[in-house]
Scaffold this active site. Structure first.
Site, PDB file in Angstrom:
ATOM      1  N   ASP A 193     -20.263  -0.929  -3.974  1.00 22.37           N
ATOM      2  CA  ASP A 193     -19.997   0.400  -4.511  1.00 22.37           C
ATOM      3  C   ASP A 193     -20.077   0.272  -6.033  1.00 22.37           C
ATOM      4  O   ASP A 193     -19.814  -0.794  -6.589  1.00 22.37           O
ATOM      5  CB  ASP A 193     -18.593   0.855  -4.093  1.00 22.37           C
ATOM      6  CG  ASP A 193     -18.185   2.146  -4.784  1.00 22.37           C
ATOM      7  OD1 ASP A 193     -18.996   3.083  -4.779  1.00 22.37           O
ATOM      8  OD2 ASP A 193     -17.080   2.192  -5.337  1.00 22.37           O
TER       9      ASP A 193
ATOM     10  N   ASP B 177     -13.663  -0.528  -3.442  1.00 28.73           N
ATOM     11  CA  ASP B 177     -12.259  -0.428  -3.833  1.00 28.73           C
ATOM     12  C   ASP B 177     -11.681   0.959  -3.595  1.00 28.73           C
ATOM     13  O   ASP B 177     -10.485   1.168  -3.774  1.00 28.73           O
ATOM     14  CB  ASP B 177     -12.089  -0.797  -5.308  1.00 28.73           C
ATOM     15  CG  ASP B 177     -12.623   0.293  -6.232  1.00 28.73           C
ATOM     16  OD1 ASP B 177     -13.566   1.011  -5.821  1.00 28.73           O
ATOM     17  OD2 ASP B 177     -12.092   0.436  -7.346  1.00 28.73           O
TER      18      ASP B 177
ATOM     19  N   ASP C  21     -14.934   4.171   0.367  1.00 27.51           N
ATOM     20  CA  ASP C  21     -15.591   2.962   0.866  1.00 27.51           C
ATOM     21  C   ASP C  21     -15.021   2.487   2.202  1.00 27.51           C
ATOM     22  O   ASP C  21     -15.565   1.559   2.808  1.00 27.51           O
ATOM     23  CB  ASP C  21     -15.430   1.813  -0.148  1.00 27.51           C
ATOM     24  CG  ASP C  21     -16.025   2.137  -1.495  1.00 27.51           C
ATOM     25  OD1 ASP C  21     -17.131   2.704  -1.523  1.00 27.51           O
ATOM     26  OD2 ASP C  21     -15.380   1.841  -2.517  1.00 27.51           O
TER      27      ASP C  21
END
Length: 761
Positions: A313, A528, A532
């Site tokens: 990400d 994080d 996600d």
């Protein structure tokens, strides 16, 4: 009596209805604790001490060895029980190492125990989830996992309940609604009163079988299970048939037939292999804990080492998750963009990185109370307010207006557009923000690129912005797509050829991971944020940063407690060391299992006594398998993992097993007494075993040669000073010549096999 129980129950379940600004008082909290109304996390980060001890003791191989030991004990040949000493030692070592690993993991888990914000005595404070009491007022915000069933008293949130209901669609929860433990907030903020604690929580009531539990993707585990399954099917029938041959056909005494059969079965059992694997993984967990890496799933260390595709990400991983406003551009001068933004920032309670940067820039001190708040949604990608009969929307340009606006010159930034929603959208202005980069991100990605691992950058941001950020990191990834313009099927078709995916929803992230896995890739996800979570759960190995959301932390296999990207290569190298070293060590065990099965099949047919007794195999097991396997399993090894684990092990082991069988058969047909044949067989197995250690260490280092020398010396001491214990005889000249010739034959055959394997590659 019933009346007294009723009074006691009511006393223990006294409820408090508190104002969200006041919360429980100190005395009310004490009252709840005194009456047992305090929460307890029912999820266990590691196995309990008793489970570790019992699971290491009551294994299939241990039970088989114990049964064989009882049978040998009944014959009165007590020295042949020595093999149980190796079993006990292996078990103790495995238990000790796993308990050490448990201690490290539990300590790290306690350090990063999920925290919640509660209101008590009119103050907000953070407490651990095990300090929550019934009727506490908890403040939930974006990214928080709901840790206890609660009723919303104020606010509006969107929650994802996929982990408890299986439904992925966001669910809006408002005042009076219940939010369930196990779900997580994907937008909005709220204050909620704790309704259930401990086992009364919804998530605790769901049986473990009913939860979505990710299957462990471990070649090591699957390989070990395959070996165990095969042996569990063949070992007993082979033992019975060998006993029949030894006792009924060869007319050996009952005791001798039993001892010979037990020796064959002991040789078949790779008793230390499973324990060695769990021990080595436990040692890896301890090592990684020193680097502030929390390993929540033991075999994920191995899985990460096998990963061929890693997905990052952008926000919070490649970047620090911190934003700053670089420029505000007014497009429509009929509006005061700063005043509108002041009202938006003052009323919205979101505290994500973007909103924090906006609030810091616009310093929303004096603002009007709005008519309605439009909370941010990860699907809509905008938020806003309604004020004075006007609706103001702030978000990604392509989501807040249908008008075409050329934004290419702002590609270096994250662009937010402020729009008044009406019959004809009125674009008020643009706000340009910039991500702060993680210094270590570039080195980590370059490491994986150098190692041949495919990189995928997946983010909800504009793909052009992501590309610019990637270039700021010194990386040249040009292939990108805007996932918001793709159907699910179109997205699946481009997962292999695309590096950067922009405007990706949480559900599209999961689609990307699933498709990569379907195409045969081993996939890791690093993230994080709450957006996600679905992808983290779907991936083969998930890595979360501790600085991120509690939802991401809770579903991940590995957590970087210091949020340091540079730890990831260390985990990969630890996994490589584990796999490659266990592969070498496993070949030592499989050599023994291989020649034992082949000899058992042969000695079921030929009219000769089986050449070994258990105590002799104890000597070779310790010196050619037990000790060297542990040393080899823990040595440095950064070699890239290649090939199939079982195939690699068998390629290393079977040639040596075959050579040992040939040597034993030659000895069997020579004109020696049984004790001389047994002595020759024992020495041959040991010497070929040392040759095998040399081969798996090739090219050997000095400490390998030193290890082999020490082990060989101990073997010589064993067969010379303890001849009676190991039932061997003094070696004469003819026996010595036979040994030299056999070892020469063994070396020639092994060399020929190596040459043949090289030619067919």
């Amino acid at each position: 009596m019933c009346f007294l129980l009723y009074l006691w129950y009511n006393k223990c379940m006294k409820r408090f209805n508190k104002d969200i600004k006041i919360g429980l008082t100190k005395n009310e909290v004490k009252y709840q604790i005194d009456n047992g109304n305090v929460n307890k996390d029912t999820t266990i980060p590691t196995k309990s001490v008793s489970t570790i001890i019992l699971s290491n003791i009551f294994t299939l191989f241990n039970m088989l060895n114990l049964s064989l030991g009882i049978i040998v004990f009944l014959t009165g040949s007590y020295k042949n029980l020595l093999f149980l000493g190796t079993v006990i030692t292996n078990t103790i070592i495995s238990i000790v190492q796993e308990l050490r690993a448990k201690k490290e993991v539990d300590t790290l888990s306690l350090m990063c125990e999920p925290k919640v914000t509660v209101v008590r005595d009119s103050k907000e404070s953070e407490i651990g989830i095990n300090n929550i009491v019934l009727d506490d007022i908890i403040k939930y915000k974006l990214g928080n996992q709901i840790v206890v069933d609660s009723i919303i008293l104020d606010g509006l949130v969107e929650v994802n309940e996929s982990f408890i209901t299986g439904e992925s669609d966001p669910i809006t929860k408002k005042k009076g609604d219940t939010i369930l433990s196990g779900s997580f907030v994907i937008s909005g903020n709220c204050y909620a009163k704790v309704e259930h604690i401990k086992e009364d929580n919804y998530s605790s009531k769901i049986s473990k079988e009913a939860k979505y539990i990710k299957k462990v993707n471990s070649v090591l585990l699957d390989s070990l299970n395959t070996i165990i399954k095969i042996l569990s099917w063949v070992i007993i029938p082979l033992g019975v048939l060998l006993f029949i041959n030894q006792y009924f056909t060869l007319k050996s005494s009952l005791d001798m037939a039993i001892i010979n059969t037990v020796a064959a079965l002991i040789a078949m059992i790779p008793e230390g292999l499973v324990l060695l694997t769990s021990t080595v993984l436990a040692v890896s967990v301890i090592r990684l804990s020193k680097q502030k890496v929390l390993v929540k799933q033991l075999y994920c260390i191995e899985t990460l080492a096998r990963v061929d595709t890693i997905c990052f990400d952008k926000t919070g991983t490649l970047t620090k998750g911190e934003m700053e406003v670089k420029e505000v551009i007014t497009i429509n001068k009929d509006y005061d963009i700063k005043e509108i933004m002041n009202n938006i920032c003052g009323n919205l309670e979101d505290d994500n990185a973007t909103m924090i940067a906006l609030k810091k820039y616009f310093k929303s001190n004096n603002y009007k109370k709005v008519d309605e708040i439009i909370p941010f949604s990860s699907d809509k990608k905008y938020s806003g307010i309604k004020l004075d009969n006007k609706t103001y929307i702030l978000g990604a340009p392509e989501f807040v207006t249908k008008e075409k606006v050329n934004l290419e010159k702002y590609d270096d930034y994250r662009v937010l557009m402020l729009v008044e929603k009406a019959d004809n959208d009125k674009i008020i202005g643009l706000i340009l923000l910039e991500d702060k980069l993680r210094d270590e991100a570039s080195k980590t990605i370059q490491y994986f690129t150098k190692e041949g691992v495919n990189i995928k950058i997946i983010s909800g941001d504009n793909p052009r912005t992501i590309r610019r950020i990637v270039k700021r990191l010194g990386l040249d990834f040009d292939k990108y797509v805007d996932a918001s313009k793709l159907t699910d099927e179109e997205l699946r078709k481009c997962v292999l050829d695309t590096t950067i995916f922009g405007r990706v929803t949480p559900f599209q992230k999961r689609i990307i991971i699933k498709e990569l896995k379907r195409l045969g890739h081993t996939v890791s996800m690093v993230g994080d944020g709450v957006n996600d979570v679905l992808a983290l759960k779907e991936s083969d190995c998930s890595i979360a940063l501790a600085c991120g959301s509690s939802a991401a932390y809770n579903v991940s296999d590995l957590v970087l407690l210091n949020s340091d990207f540079t730890s990831i290569p260390s985990i990969v190298e630890e996994g490589r060391k584990t796999i490659n070293n266990i592969e070498k060590s496993a070949s030592l065990f499989i050599v023994k299992t291989g020649y034992a099965i082949m000899l058992t099949l042969i000695f079921m047919i030929i009219p000769y006594n089986y050449p070994f007794i258990p105590v002799q195999l104890t000597l070779t097991n310790v010196l050619t398998i037990g000790i060297p396997s542990f040393i080899l399993a823990l040595e440095p090894n950064k070699k890239k993992v290649t090939g199939n684990f079982l195939t690699n092990v068998f390629k290393k082991a079977i040639p040596t097993s075959f050579v040992i069988v040939i040597c034993i058969l030659i000895i069997t047909f020579l004109q020696f007494s049984f004790i001389e044949k047994s002595t020759l067989s024992l020495i041959t197995v040991a010497l070929v075993g040392f040759i095998h250690i040399y081969r798996v260490c090739y090219p050997p280092k000095k400490y390998h040669l030193f290890m082999i020398s020490i082990l060989l010396t101990l073997f010589i001491i064993g067969i010379t000073l303890f001849k009676k214990l190991f039932s061997v005889t003094t070696i004469n000249i003819l026996m010595l010549l036979t040994i030299v010739l056999l070892i020469g034959v063994a070396i020639i055959i092994l060399k020929a096999i190596d040459i043949y394997k090289t030619k067919i590659r």
